[in-house]
Write a protein that holds these residues in place. Structure first.
Motif, PDB file in Angstrom:
ATOM      1  N   ALA A 126      -8.954  -9.020 -10.316  1.00 55.81           N
ATOM      2  CA  ALA A 126      -9.682  -7.802  -9.934  1.00 55.81           C
ATOM      3  C   ALA A 126      -9.647  -7.574  -8.428  1.00 55.81           C
ATOM      4  O   ALA A 126      -9.287  -6.484  -7.958  1.00 55.81           O
ATOM      5  N   GLU A 127     -10.000  -8.593  -7.669  1.00 59.80           N
ATOM      6  CA  GLU A 127     -10.117  -8.410  -6.213  1.00 59.80           C
ATOM      7  C   GLU A 127      -8.769  -8.226  -5.536  1.00 59.80           C
ATOM      8  O   GLU A 127      -8.648  -7.449  -4.590  1.00 59.80           O
ATOM      9  N   THR A 128      -7.733  -8.914  -6.030  1.00 53.85           N
ATOM     10  CA  THR A 128      -6.394  -8.753  -5.432  1.00 53.85           C
ATOM     11  C   THR A 128      -5.852  -7.348  -5.722  1.00 53.85           C
ATOM     12  O   THR A 128      -5.296  -6.699  -4.826  1.00 53.85           O
ATOM     13  N   THR A 129      -6.045  -6.886  -6.949  1.00 55.67           N
ATOM     14  CA  THR A 129      -5.576  -5.532  -7.296  1.00 55.67           C
ATOM     15  C   THR A 129      -6.290  -4.501  -6.425  1.00 55.67           C
ATOM     16  O   THR A 129      -5.639  -3.642  -5.817  1.00 55.67           O
ATOM     17  N   TYR A 130      -7.613  -4.585  -6.362  1.00 62.02           N
ATOM     18  CA  TYR A 130      -8.369  -3.645  -5.528  1.00 62.02           C
ATOM     19  C   TYR A 130      -7.933  -3.723  -4.064  1.00 62.02           C
ATOM     20  O   TYR A 130      -7.822  -2.705  -3.375  1.00 62.02           O
ATOM     21  N   ASP A 131      -7.701  -4.933  -3.576  1.00 62.81           N
ATOM     22  CA  ASP A 131      -7.317  -5.129  -2.180  1.00 62.81           C
ATOM     23  C   ASP A 131      -6.003  -4.418  -1.865  1.00 62.81           C
ATOM     24  O   ASP A 131      -5.881  -3.716  -0.851  1.00 62.81           O
ATOM     25  N   ILE A 132      -5.023  -4.588  -2.731  1.00 65.53           N
ATOM     26  CA  ILE A 132      -3.715  -3.968  -2.476  1.00 65.53           C
ATOM     27  C   ILE A 132      -3.800  -2.448  -2.641  1.00 65.53           C
ATOM     28  O   ILE A 132      -3.141  -1.698  -1.911  1.00 65.53           O
ATOM     29  N   VAL A 133      -4.636  -1.978  -3.575  1.00 64.40           N
ATOM     30  CA  VAL A 133      -4.846  -0.526  -3.713  1.00 64.40           C
ATOM     31  C   VAL A 133      -5.488   0.019  -2.433  1.00 64.40           C
ATOM     32  O   VAL A 133      -5.077   1.060  -1.905  1.00 64.40           O
ATOM     33  N   ARG A 134      -6.484  -0.693  -1.938  1.00 66.65           N
ATOM     34  CA  ARG A 134      -7.219  -0.240  -0.742  1.00 66.65           C
ATOM     35  C   ARG A 134      -6.292  -0.132   0.471  1.00 66.65           C
ATOM     36  O   ARG A 134      -6.391   0.799   1.253  1.00 66.65           O
ATOM     37  N   TRP A 135      -5.397  -1.110   0.618  1.00 65.58           N
ATOM     38  CA  TRP A 135      -4.547  -1.162   1.816  1.00 65.58           C
ATOM     39  C   TRP A 135      -3.113  -0.713   1.527  1.00 65.58           C
ATOM     40  O   TRP A 135      -2.193  -1.085   2.230  1.00 65.58           O
ATOM     41  N   LYS A 136      -2.941   0.096   0.504  1.00 57.28           N
ATOM     42  CA  LYS A 136      -1.587   0.480   0.060  1.00 57.28           C
ATOM     43  C   LYS A 136      -0.712   1.002   1.203  1.00 57.28           C
ATOM     44  O   LYS A 136       0.424   0.556   1.373  1.00 57.28           O
ATOM     45  N   ARG A 137      -1.225   1.930   1.971  1.00 56.40           N
ATOM     46  CA  ARG A 137      -0.372   2.539   3.002  1.00 56.40           C
ATOM     47  C   ARG A 137       0.054   1.515   4.043  1.00 56.40           C
ATOM     48  O   ARG A 137       1.223   1.479   4.450  1.00 56.40           O
ATOM     49  N   LEU A 138      -0.886   0.698   4.480  1.00 55.64           N
ATOM     50  CA  LEU A 138      -0.585  -0.328   5.486  1.00 55.64           C
ATOM     51  C   LEU A 138       0.436  -1.328   4.940  1.00 55.64           C
ATOM     52  O   LEU A 138       1.440  -1.626   5.600  1.00 55.64           O
ATOM     53  N   TYR A 139       0.200  -1.829   3.734  1.00 53.35           N
ATOM     54  CA  TYR A 139       1.105  -2.837   3.160  1.00 53.35           C
ATOM     55  C   TYR A 139       2.481  -2.261   2.876  1.00 53.35           C
ATOM     56  O   TYR A 139       3.500  -2.933   3.075  1.00 53.35           O
ATOM     57  N   ALA A 140       2.529  -1.015   2.394  1.00 52.94           N
ATOM     58  CA  ALA A 140       3.827  -0.386   2.107  1.00 52.94           C
ATOM     59  C   ALA A 140       4.624  -0.196   3.395  1.00 52.94           C
ATOM     60  O   ALA A 140       5.844  -0.382   3.420  1.00 52.94           O
ATOM     61  N   GLU A 141       3.916   0.179   4.459  1.00 54.64           N
ATOM     62  CA  GLU A 141       4.577   0.376   5.761  1.00 54.64           C
ATOM     63  C   GLU A 141       5.124  -0.956   6.282  1.00 54.64           C
ATOM     64  O   GLU A 141       6.259  -1.018   6.775  1.00 54.64           O
ATOM     65  N   ILE A 142       4.351  -2.012   6.179  1.00 55.34           N
ATOM     66  CA  ILE A 142       4.798  -3.336   6.631  1.00 55.34           C
ATOM     67  C   ILE A 142       5.972  -3.821   5.773  1.00 55.34           C
ATOM     68  O   ILE A 142       6.948  -4.368   6.281  1.00 55.34           O
ATOM     69  N   ALA A 143       5.869  -3.589   4.461  1.00 58.52           N
ATOM     70  CA  ALA A 143       6.918  -4.050   3.531  1.00 58.52           C
ATOM     71  C   ALA A 143       8.148  -3.148   3.557  1.00 58.52           C
ATOM     72  O   ALA A 143       9.174  -3.485   2.948  1.00 58.52           O
ATOM     73  N   GLU A 144       8.022  -1.984   4.220  1.00 59.09           N
ATOM     74  CA  GLU A 144       9.112  -1.008   4.319  1.00 59.09           C
ATOM     75  C   GLU A 144       9.559  -0.540   2.931  1.00 59.09           C
ATOM     76  O   GLU A 144      10.743  -0.552   2.593  1.00 59.09           O
ATOM     77  N   VAL A 145       8.554  -0.141   2.126  1.00 57.94           N
ATOM     78  CA  VAL A 145       8.851   0.404   0.790  1.00 57.94           C
ATOM     79  C   VAL A 145       8.189   1.772   0.657  1.00 57.94           C
ATOM     80  O   VAL A 145       7.201   2.060   1.327  1.00 57.94           O
ATOM     81  N   LYS A 146       8.754   2.599  -0.199  1.00 55.35           N
ATOM     82  CA  LYS A 146       8.234   3.951  -0.391  1.00 55.35           C
ATOM     83  C   LYS A 146       8.024   4.232  -1.879  1.00 55.35           C
ATOM     84  O   LYS A 146       8.698   3.678  -2.735  1.00 55.35           O
ATOM     85  N   ALA A 147       7.069   5.126  -2.166  1.00 57.46           N
ATOM     86  CA  ALA A 147       6.790   5.527  -3.552  1.00 57.46           C
ATOM     87  C   ALA A 147       7.974   6.338  -4.101  1.00 57.46           C
ATOM     88  O   ALA A 147       8.654   7.016  -3.333  1.00 57.46           O
ATOM     89  N   PRO A 148       8.215   6.323  -5.427  1.00 59.50           N
ATOM     90  CA  PRO A 148       7.541   5.477  -6.431  1.00 59.50           C
ATOM     91  C   PRO A 148       7.976   4.018  -6.276  1.00 59.50           C
ATOM     92  O   PRO A 148       9.132   3.744  -5.962  1.00 59.50           O
ATOM     93  N   TYR A 149       7.051   3.093  -6.486  1.00 57.29           N
ATOM     94  CA  TYR A 149       7.299   1.675  -6.225  1.00 57.29           C
ATOM     95  C   TYR A 149       7.832   0.970  -7.469  1.00 57.29           C
ATOM     96  O   TYR A 149       7.133   0.879  -8.473  1.00 57.29           O
ATOM     97  N   ASP A 150       9.067   0.468  -7.398  1.00 55.03           N
ATOM     98  CA  ASP A 150       9.554  -0.336  -8.519  1.00 55.03           C
ATOM     99  C   ASP A 150       8.931  -1.730  -8.403  1.00 55.03           C
ATOM    100  O   ASP A 150       8.219  -2.033  -7.449  1.00 55.03           O
ATOM    101  N   ARG A 151       9.224  -2.603  -9.358  1.00 55.55           N
ATOM    102  CA  ARG A 151       8.553  -3.914  -9.371  1.00 55.55           C
ATOM    103  C   ARG A 151       8.925  -4.759  -8.152  1.00 55.55           C
ATOM    104  O   ARG A 151       8.086  -5.504  -7.633  1.00 55.55           O
ATOM    105  N   ASP A 152      10.160  -4.624  -7.660  1.00 55.58           N
ATOM    106  CA  ASP A 152      10.543  -5.366  -6.453  1.00 55.58           C
ATOM    107  C   ASP A 152       9.698  -4.913  -5.261  1.00 55.58           C
ATOM    108  O   ASP A 152       9.258  -5.728  -4.448  1.00 55.58           O
TER     109      ASP A 152
END
Length: 404
Positions: free
Chosen positions: A48-74
Motif C-alpha cells: 500500500a505505502e510503496t504504491t501510494y509513494d510512487i503515485v505521489r511522486w510520479k512526475r519526479l520519479y519519471a523525470e529522474i528515470a527518464e521515462v514518459k507515459a504511457p509507462y510499460d512495465r520496464d
C-alpha cells in the motif's frame, strides 16, 4: 530492507492500473491487498505505502528515470528503482534492476529538487493555478504539506460512547490514540493500524474522518428536533455526524445524485445506531422543489477539485484537468443557487469544499450573495483551513443565514 519479488510485482501491477488504465488508487490497493492471504500486516503495508509513494511522486520519479507515459512495465520498474534508491534500499540482482545508475539518480534528485513542480511532483497547470490563487509563499508551503502522508483520525460516535471510553476500548485492542486540541470529537492514531477490524468499529463507536472535515457539522449549528438537509451526502460521513449532534431527534435528509453512495450510508447508519435520517436520490428537480423553504439547516458539501485532500488522494492530481476546474466552478454556483432554496426563513446554510482555492470558496459565496437567489441571505462567518497551518486536510466552510 529486503525486497520480496511477489510484493514488488503487486506494486508494479497496481501502478500499471493507476497510471495506464486510469483506475483509482484506493480501489486498486484494496484489490491488491486481497491478492495473497498469506501476507502479514508488514507485507500489506509495504504494498500500500510503496504504491501510494510512487503515485505521489510520479512526475519526479519519471523525470529522474527518464521515462514518459504511457509507462510499460520496464518503465515502471525503472521508476520503482528510483523509489528504492532514494529510500536507501539495496536493489537485488533481478533483471529489472540491471545497470541502475544509483549515483546518477541521487544527483538528478538533488538537481530537480530545486524546482517546485518537480520537487512537489505536480503538473505545471496546477502549480500555476496554486501560485495565481494563493501566492508563491503560501502555495509553496501548502503543496509541500499535501505531499505528506495523512494521519489517521477517528471521530467518536457520541450516540454510543465518548472520547475517553473509545480511547480505552482501542487501547485494549492494542491501538494507541491521542486527543487533539480544538477538535472535540477527534482521536488521532499514534501509529497506523487497520482500525476497521476492531470491535470498537464493528460496534459503531467511531468513523474514520479527518479533523478538518469534522468541523463542518459543528459549523452548521444543528439542534435536536430540527429538519436538516445534507445535499451532497455521498456515503454519509457528515450525515452521521449531524445525526449524532441532533441526538437522533428530528430529521436528517441525506441527498445525492448517486444512489450507490447513499446505499453505503444505510449500512453505516445501522452500525452507528442512527435512525433519524431519510435518503433521497436527486434524479430530477422534484426532490429539491419539495423541500423549498422547509429546512432549518442545509449543508452543501459541494463537489470540488479536491486540492485540499491530495495527501489522501495523491492520484487525483494526475486525473485532474484544467477544463474540470472550469466546469466544477459552474456546478458549484448552480448547486448553491438551487439547493439554497430549501432553507426556510431564519434558517442557516453551510457551503463547504475540500479545496484550498479561493475561486471555489469565498469567491463562490460572494457571487451567490450578489445574485437574485442570494439576496435573502446574509454572511455570518467562514473558515479557511490550510493543511500547512492546521496539519490536517485543506477545507473551506461558510455559514450564511436566511433573512426572516
Amino acid at each position: 530492507m529486503r525486497l520480496h519479488r511477489n510484493l514488488c510485482f503487486a506494486v508494479i501491477d497496481g501502478l500499471h492500473k493507476i497510471f495506464n488504465e486510469g483506475e483509482y488508487a484506493d480501489k486498486v490497493i484494496q484489490s491488491l491487498l486481497k491478492r495473497d492471504k498469506r501476507w502479514g500486516s508488514r507485507d500489506r503495508s509495504f504494498v500500500a505505502e510503496t504504491t501510494y509513494d510512487i503515485v505521489r511522486w510520479k512526475r519526479l520519479y519519471a523525470e529522474i528515470a527518464e521515462v514518459k507515459a504511457p509507462y510499460d512495465r520496464d518503465n515502471l520498474w525503472r521508476m520503482f528503482a528510483v523509489w528504492a534508491t532514494l529510500k536507501g534500499i539495496r536493489l537485488p540482482d533481478w533483471k529489472y534492476f540491471v545497470n541502475t545508475p544509483t549515483r546518477k539518480i541521487k544527483g538528478r534528485f538533488d538537481e530537480l529538487s530545486k524546482i517546485r513542480k518537480f520537487r512537489e511532483s505536480i503538473p505545471d497547470w496546477i502549480d500555476e493555478v496554486g501560485i495565481a490563487e494563493l501566492g508563491e509563499d503560501t502555495w509553496t508551503k501548502e503543496i509541500a504539506m499535501q505531499n505528506e502522508q495523512a494521519e489517521v483520525i477517528l471521530r467518536v460516535n457520541t450516540l454510543k460512547t465518548n472520547k475517553k471510553d473509545l480511547q480505552l476500548k482501542l487501547q485494549s485492542e492494542n491501538i494507541e490514540t491521542e486527543f487533539l486540541n480544538n477538535y472535540p470529537y477527534a482521536l488521532k492514531l499514534k501509529e497506523r493500524a487497520n482500525v476497521f477490524k476492531t470491535e470498537a468499529f464493528k460496534d459503531g463507536w467511531f468513523e474514520v474522518q479527518d479533523a478538518s472535515s469534522q468541523l463542518v457539522a459543528d459549523f452548521l449549528d444543528v439542534q435536536p428536533g430540527m429538519k436538516v438537509v445534507d445535499t451532497c451526502a455521498g456515503a454519509g460521513g457528515k450525515t452521521l455526524h449531524i445525526a449524532a449532534l441532533m441526538q437522533n431527534k428530528g430529521q436528517v435528509i441525506a441527498m445525492d445524485i448517486y444512489e450507490s453512495k447513499l446505499k453505503k450510508l444505510k449500512t453505516r447508519a445501522k452500525r452507528n445506531g442512527v435512525h433519524n435520517f431519510d435518503m433521497r436520490v436527486i434524479d430530477s428537480t422534484k426532490p429539491i422543489k419539495k423541500l423549498y423553504d422547509k429546512a432549518d439547516r442545509v449543508l452543501i458539501d459541494a463537489p470540488c477539485s479536491g486540492l485540499g485532500v491530495l495527501r489522501r488522494n495523491p492520484d487525483a492530481k494526475w486525473k485532474l484537468e484544467p477544463e474540470f476546474l472550469d466546469s466544477i466552478r459552474v456546478t458549484q454556483q448552480e448547486v448553491l443557487q438551487q439547493y439554497s432554496k430549501m432553507v426556510k426563513p431564519g434558517g442557516k446554510l453551510v457551503y463547504a469544499t475540500c479545496s484550498v482555492l479561493p475561486s471555489e470558496n469565498q469567491k463562490q459565496v460572494d457571487k451567490f450573495l450578489t445574485s437574485e437567489s442570494g439576496k435573502d441571505f446574509t454572511f455570518v462567518k467562514d473558515k479557511k483551513i490550510l493543511a500547512h497551518k492546521s496539519g490536517f486536510d485543506g477545507f473551506y466552510m461558510a455559514l450564511l443565514e436566511k433573512k426572516k
